[in-house]
Design a protein around this motif. Structure first.
Motif, PDB file in Angstrom:
ATOM      1  N   LYS A   7      -3.111 -15.613  12.143  1.00 31.81           N
ATOM      2  CA  LYS A   7      -1.679 -15.896  12.210  1.00 31.81           C
ATOM      3  C   LYS A   7      -1.162 -15.762  13.636  1.00 31.81           C
ATOM      4  CE  LYS A   7      -0.489 -14.408   7.550  1.00 31.81           C
ATOM      5  NZ  LYS A   7       0.599 -13.811   6.768  1.00 31.81           N
ATOM      6  N   THR A   8      -0.155 -16.556  13.958  1.00 29.99           N
ATOM      7  CA  THR A   8       0.576 -16.357  15.199  1.00 29.99           C
ATOM      8  C   THR A   8       1.484 -15.139  15.012  1.00 29.99           C
ATOM      9  OG1 THR A   8       2.451 -17.714  14.523  1.00 29.99           O
ATOM     10  CG2 THR A   8       0.636 -18.855  15.671  1.00 29.99           C
ATOM     11  N   PHE A   9       2.039 -14.657  16.088  1.00 29.98           N
ATOM     12  CA  PHE A   9       2.946 -13.505  16.023  1.00 29.98           C
ATOM     13  C   PHE A   9       4.108 -13.785  15.070  1.00 29.98           C
ATOM     14  CE2 PHE A   9       6.467 -10.874  17.608  1.00 29.98           C
ATOM     15  CZ  PHE A   9       5.876  -9.625  17.585  1.00 29.98           C
ATOM     16  N   SER A  10       4.692 -14.979  15.178  1.00 30.82           N
ATOM     17  CA  SER A  10       5.867 -15.292  14.355  1.00 30.82           C
ATOM     18  C   SER A  10       5.516 -15.506  12.881  1.00 30.82           C
ATOM     19  CB  SER A  10       6.612 -16.511  14.914  1.00 30.82           C
ATOM     20  OG  SER A  10       5.764 -17.635  14.914  1.00 30.82           O
ATOM     21  N   GLU A  11       4.245 -15.756  12.590  1.00 30.03           N
ATOM     22  CA  GLU A  11       3.828 -15.915  11.190  1.00 30.03           C
ATOM     23  C   GLU A  11       3.565 -14.578  10.496  1.00 30.03           C
ATOM     24  OE1 GLU A  11       1.526 -20.242  11.365  1.00 30.03           O
ATOM     25  OE2 GLU A  11       0.432 -18.417  11.906  1.00 30.03           O
ATOM     26  N   LEU A  12       3.392 -13.515  11.284  1.00 33.78           N
ATOM     27  CA  LEU A  12       3.157 -12.202  10.683  1.00 33.78           C
ATOM     28  C   LEU A  12       4.396 -11.754   9.919  1.00 33.78           C
ATOM     29  CD1 LEU A  12       1.576 -10.368  13.755  1.00 33.78           C
ATOM     30  CD2 LEU A  12       0.362 -11.025  11.665  1.00 33.78           C
ATOM     31  N   THR A  13       4.199 -11.190   8.738  1.00 34.68           N
ATOM     32  CA  THR A  13       5.329 -10.573   8.049  1.00 34.68           C
ATOM     33  C   THR A  13       5.632  -9.245   8.741  1.00 34.68           C
ATOM     34  OG1 THR A  13       4.003  -9.298   6.479  1.00 34.68           O
ATOM     35  CG2 THR A  13       4.556 -11.578   5.845  1.00 34.68           C
ATOM     36  N   THR A  14       6.816  -8.744   8.518  1.00 33.95           N
ATOM     37  CA  THR A  14       7.180  -7.447   9.085  1.00 33.95           C
ATOM     38  C   THR A  14       6.196  -6.384   8.614  1.00 33.95           C
ATOM     39  OG1 THR A  14       9.482  -8.144   8.987  1.00 33.95           O
ATOM     40  CG2 THR A  14       9.095  -5.816   9.371  1.00 33.95           C
ATOM     41  N   GLN A  15       5.823  -6.428   7.343  1.00 34.08           N
ATOM     42  CA  GLN A  15       4.888  -5.444   6.792  1.00 34.08           C
ATOM     43  C   GLN A  15       3.508  -5.566   7.434  1.00 34.08           C
ATOM     44  OE1 GLN A  15       5.904  -2.942   4.520  1.00 34.08           O
ATOM     45  NE2 GLN A  15       3.978  -2.103   5.261  1.00 34.08           N
ATOM     46  N   GLU A  16       3.029  -6.811   7.633  1.00 33.63           N
ATOM     47  CA  GLU A  16       1.729  -7.008   8.291  1.00 33.63           C
ATOM     48  C   GLU A  16       1.751  -6.458   9.716  1.00 33.63           C
ATOM     49  OE1 GLU A  16       0.089 -11.032   6.028  1.00 33.63           O
ATOM     50  OE2 GLU A  16       1.400 -11.226   7.772  1.00 33.63           O
ATOM     51  N   LEU A  17       2.830  -6.736  10.440  1.00 32.72           N
ATOM     52  CA  LEU A  17       2.955  -6.231  11.808  1.00 32.72           C
ATOM     53  C   LEU A  17       2.932  -4.704  11.810  1.00 32.72           C
ATOM     54  CD1 LEU A  17       3.340  -6.729  14.833  1.00 32.72           C
ATOM     55  CD2 LEU A  17       5.810  -6.800  14.412  1.00 32.72           C
ATOM     56  N   TYR A  18       3.705  -4.106  10.913  1.00 35.90           N
ATOM     57  CA  TYR A  18       3.724  -2.653  10.804  1.00 35.90           C
ATOM     58  C   TYR A  18       2.324  -2.123  10.506  1.00 35.90           C
ATOM     59  CZ  TYR A  18       5.011   2.020   9.178  1.00 35.90           C
ATOM     60  OH  TYR A  18       5.098   3.374   9.023  1.00 35.90           O
ATOM     61  N   ASN A  19       1.636  -2.735   9.549  1.00 40.48           N
ATOM     62  CA  ASN A  19       0.310  -2.259   9.137  1.00 40.48           C
ATOM     63  C   ASN A  19      -0.728  -2.405  10.242  1.00 40.48           C
ATOM     64  OD1 ASN A  19       1.477  -1.677   6.686  1.00 40.48           O
ATOM     65  ND2 ASN A  19       0.517  -3.365   5.585  1.00 40.48           N
ATOM     66  N   LEU A  20      -0.692  -3.516  10.972  1.00 35.80           N
ATOM     67  CA  LEU A  20      -1.701  -3.696  12.017  1.00 35.80           C
ATOM     68  C   LEU A  20      -1.422  -2.755  13.189  1.00 35.80           C
ATOM     69  CD1 LEU A  20      -0.922  -5.531  14.792  1.00 35.80           C
ATOM     70  CD2 LEU A  20      -0.735  -7.297  13.075  1.00 35.80           C
ATOM     71  N   LEU A  21      -0.153  -2.519  13.508  1.00 35.14           N
ATOM     72  CA  LEU A  21       0.168  -1.554  14.568  1.00 35.14           C
ATOM     73  C   LEU A  21      -0.204  -0.138  14.133  1.00 35.14           C
ATOM     74  CD1 LEU A  21       3.582  -2.969  15.830  1.00 35.14           C
ATOM     75  CD2 LEU A  21       1.372  -3.057  17.006  1.00 35.14           C
ATOM     76  N   GLN A  22      -0.024   0.163  12.866  1.00 37.28           N
ATOM     77  CA  GLN A  22      -0.405   1.471  12.341  1.00 37.28           C
ATOM     78  C   GLN A  22      -1.919   1.665  12.441  1.00 37.28           C
ATOM     79  OE1 GLN A  22       0.150   2.146   8.076  1.00 37.28           O
ATOM     80  NE2 GLN A  22       0.855   4.224   8.542  1.00 37.28           N
ATOM     81  N   LEU A  23      -2.692   0.642  12.073  1.00 37.51           N
ATOM     82  CA  LEU A  23      -4.153   0.715  12.158  1.00 37.51           C
ATOM     83  C   LEU A  23      -4.594   0.885  13.614  1.00 37.51           C
ATOM     84  CD1 LEU A  23      -6.972   0.543  10.858  1.00 37.51           C
ATOM     85  CD2 LEU A  23      -6.781  -1.962  10.997  1.00 37.51           C
ATOM     86  N   ARG A  24      -4.031   0.104  14.521  1.00 42.51           N
ATOM     87  CA  ARG A  24      -4.378   0.233  15.939  1.00 42.51           C
ATOM     88  C   ARG A  24      -4.064   1.637  16.441  1.00 42.51           C
ATOM     89  NH1 ARG A  24      -2.147  -5.485  18.387  1.00 42.51           N
ATOM     90  NH2 ARG A  24      -0.923  -4.022  19.640  1.00 42.51           N
ATOM     91  N   SER A  25      -2.913   2.162  16.069  1.00 40.11           N
ATOM     92  CA  SER A  25      -2.519   3.497  16.495  1.00 40.11           C
ATOM     93  C   SER A  25      -3.450   4.566  15.916  1.00 40.11           C
ATOM     94  CB  SER A  25      -1.073   3.760  16.073  1.00 40.11           C
ATOM     95  OG  SER A  25      -0.671   5.041  16.470  1.00 40.11           O
ATOM     96  N   GLU A  26      -3.795   4.448  14.635  1.00 42.55           N
ATOM     97  CA  GLU A  26      -4.708   5.398  13.983  1.00 42.55           C
ATOM     98  C   GLU A  26      -6.019   5.525  14.749  1.00 42.55           C
ATOM     99  OE1 GLU A  26      -5.620   4.256   9.939  1.00 42.55           O
ATOM    100  OE2 GLU A  26      -3.545   4.579   9.314  1.00 42.55           O
TER     101      GLU A  26
END
Length: 147
Positions: A7-26
């Protein structure tokens, strides 16, 4: 088996963005005990390769076209949730990322900045180390190229 979505950045849902940032941070901040600016302003340019298992993002990369990050296309922020690594999903998400670069950018040459302890993993995916090791956010890295 991972379900892969690109997905492009704009295609990400808010929840997907939150989840992927959470995984990266973890992984990159907490597990690797590394204080660094993960949210770096580059996500908007990237394509995001999401690996879902049971509707949860457990693997992720972001990819860039040539010139956006390195001279060549690149793959970064390669991450698999700690409790899922024994299933070798790193290979699935990387192979999907390599294919996405071919499909979306029409190139095959890829450069990565790999954490040194993962050099063999990337070598298994046909990447070759170039140059000397260097520190990035106090973690040893090496540049690698896949032709």
């Amino acid at each position: 088996m991972l379900k892969i979505e690109v997905k492009t950045f704009s295609e990400l849902t808010t929840q997907e963005l939150y989840n992927l940032l959470q995984l990266r941070s973890e992984v990159f901040v907490v597990e690797q005990d590394c204080v660094y600016q993960d949210i770096d302003g580059k996500d908007q340019k990237a394509l995001h390769v999401l690996g879902f298992k049971n509707n949860k993002i457990i693997a992720y990369t972001r990819i860039f076209k040539p010139g956006d990050y390195f001279e060549y296309a690149s793959i970064g922020r390669v991450v698999v949730a700690k409790n899922e690594r024994q299933f070798k999903y790193g290979y699935d998400i990387m192979n999907a990322s390599i294919e996405a670069i071919k499909t979306h950018y029409k190139v095959s040459k890829i450069k990565i900045s790999a954490q040194c302890y993962l050099k063999q993993f990337y070598t298994n995916l046909s990447f070759k180390a170039i140059g000397e090791e260097y520190l990035e956010d106090d973690i040893p890295h090496i540049a690698m190229i896949k032709e």
